[in-house]
Design a protein around this motif. Sequence first.
Motif, PDB file in Angstrom:
ATOM      1  N   PRO A   1      -1.183   7.517   1.081  1.00 29.40           N
ATOM      2  CA  PRO A   1      -2.409   7.367   1.522  1.00 29.40           C
ATOM      3  C   PRO A   1      -2.299   6.767   2.879  1.00 29.40           C
ATOM      4  CG  PRO A   1      -2.139   6.340  -0.752  1.00 29.40           C
ATOM      5  CD  PRO A   1      -0.932   6.943  -0.216  1.00 29.40           C
TER       6      PRO A   1
ATOM      7  N   GLU B   1       0.721  -1.326  -0.106  1.00 35.48           N
ATOM      8  CA  GLU B   1      -0.113   0.081   0.073  1.00 35.48           C
ATOM      9  C   GLU B   1       1.124   1.171  -0.049  1.00 35.48           C
ATOM     10  OE1 GLU B   1      -3.615   1.937   2.624  1.00 35.48           O
ATOM     11  OE2 GLU B   1      -2.562   0.026   3.304  1.00 35.48           O
ATOM     12  N   ALA B   2       0.489   2.289  -0.776  1.00 34.96           N
ATOM     13  CA  ALA B   2       1.195   3.581  -0.802  1.00 34.96           C
ATOM     14  C   ALA B   2       1.491   4.263   0.493  1.00 34.96           C
ATOM     15  CB  ALA B   2       0.573   4.306  -1.961  1.00 34.96           C
TER      16      ALA B   2
ATOM     17  N   ASN C   1      -5.899  13.076  -5.648  1.00 35.24           N
ATOM     18  CA  ASN C   1      -5.456  11.974  -6.491  1.00 35.24           C
ATOM     19  C   ASN C   1      -5.815  10.735  -6.071  1.00 35.24           C
ATOM     20  OD1 ASN C   1      -3.411  13.751  -8.208  1.00 35.24           O
ATOM     21  ND2 ASN C   1      -2.935  14.420  -6.131  1.00 35.24           N
ATOM     22  N   VAL C   2      -6.141  10.488  -4.862  1.00 29.74           N
ATOM     23  CA  VAL C   2      -6.220   8.840  -4.496  1.00 29.74           C
ATOM     24  C   VAL C   2      -7.827   8.781  -4.376  1.00 29.74           C
ATOM     25  CG1 VAL C   2      -5.995   7.194  -2.766  1.00 29.74           C
ATOM     26  CG2 VAL C   2      -4.059   8.923  -3.212  1.00 29.74           C
ATOM     27  N   HIS C   3      -8.482   8.180  -5.049  1.00 29.76           N
ATOM     28  CA  HIS C   3      -9.874   7.753  -5.041  1.00 29.76           C
ATOM     29  C   HIS C   3     -10.164   6.368  -4.700  1.00 29.76           C
ATOM     30  CE1 HIS C   3     -10.524  11.701  -6.638  1.00 29.76           C
ATOM     31  NE2 HIS C   3      -9.507  11.603  -7.559  1.00 29.76           N
ATOM     32  N   GLU C   4     -10.723   6.068  -3.323  1.00 30.06           N
ATOM     33  CA  GLU C   4     -10.926   4.821  -3.080  1.00 30.06           C
ATOM     34  C   GLU C   4     -12.438   4.180  -2.946  1.00 30.06           C
ATOM     35  OE1 GLU C   4      -7.193   3.800   0.207  1.00 30.06           O
ATOM     36  OE2 GLU C   4      -8.960   5.079   0.935  1.00 30.06           O
TER      37      GLU C   4
ATOM     38  N   GLN D   1      -8.688   1.104  -5.318  1.00 31.83           N
ATOM     39  CA  GLN D   1      -8.485   2.239  -5.751  1.00 31.83           C
ATOM     40  C   GLN D   1      -8.964   2.649  -7.232  1.00 31.83           C
ATOM     41  OE1 GLN D   1      -4.543   3.700  -5.034  1.00 31.83           O
ATOM     42  NE2 GLN D   1      -4.579   5.111  -6.563  1.00 31.83           N
TER      43      GLN D   1
ATOM     44  N   VAL E   1      -3.366  13.352  -1.438  1.00 32.85           N
ATOM     45  CA  VAL E   1      -4.392  12.293  -1.432  1.00 32.85           C
ATOM     46  C   VAL E   1      -5.848  12.507  -1.751  1.00 32.85           C
ATOM     47  CG1 VAL E   1      -5.147  10.540   0.214  1.00 32.85           C
ATOM     48  CG2 VAL E   1      -2.752  11.211   0.202  1.00 32.85           C
TER      49      VAL E   1
ATOM     50  N   LEU F   1      -8.856   4.281 -10.849  1.00 35.06           N
ATOM     51  CA  LEU F   1      -7.768   5.115 -11.310  1.00 35.06           C
ATOM     52  C   LEU F   1      -8.279   5.918 -12.717  1.00 35.06           C
ATOM     53  CD1 LEU F   1      -5.285   1.902 -11.513  1.00 35.06           C
ATOM     54  CD2 LEU F   1      -5.398   3.804 -10.176  1.00 35.06           C
TER      55      LEU F   1
END
Length: 241
Positions: free
Chosen positions: A111, A107-108, A178-181, A212, A175, A214
């Motif tokens: 995040p 995991e990044a 740009n990060v969509h969970e 996630q 986050v 993308l």
Amino acid sequence: MSDAATQGYYTAEEAEAVFQQANDAYGREDYATAQAHYEKLIAHGFGGPDVLYNLGTTHLARGDLGRAVLALEQARKQGGRAADLEANLALARARQVDKVVGAAADEAFLPRLAAATDGAAVAWVFFVAWLVGFALLLFRRVFPSLRRTAVAVVAGLCLTAAVPAAMLLAAHIWVHQNVHEAVVLSPTLVARELPRSEGRSLFEVHAGLKVQLLEETGKYVRIRLPNGLEGWAERDGVAEI
């Protein structure tokens, strides 16, 4: 009950009564009624960590892992930090079909860092440290009779503390943008090589797994698993947190 929005069909008192009715129904194990009441509160603008937590717990009691994880993750995203929240999330994950190898290791970092810290608290720390630090430097120049060394030391400490707070705040902003969970809702969701029904199947995932998002095209979204696997899945099979 959590803080309520000012808009909606309910007054604050009416919303409180609906919330209590939902809790009473849950206590009677009338989970369908409890779910309906919690969802009415959310639809009318009276959601929040408490309502979402209770809704997720209700879904969990009904065996709907996908919606249980979704509501609990939304409660966490809105600031829920109760031990019961983490316990119910762990219980939901233990019941999931998918056990993705490498989830924790791959995991990044950003995040994970953002999830482990409170964005609002970080913003306040940065703002206060920066404001106090520069205010002390200004006072030091305006009032030279002050103990210059002590003021300079305190100002330096405040500005030094503002630097990591600023970096952490930047991580939260990145986050958020740009990060969509999302959470898988479908009992079984097929991930394909291409965004079309005839695309070759790559793997299957099941309700409750967090993924996630993308990109999106048509009725398909490209998802990434915690271990890095990617594929195109039907949009209706997932819900963004």
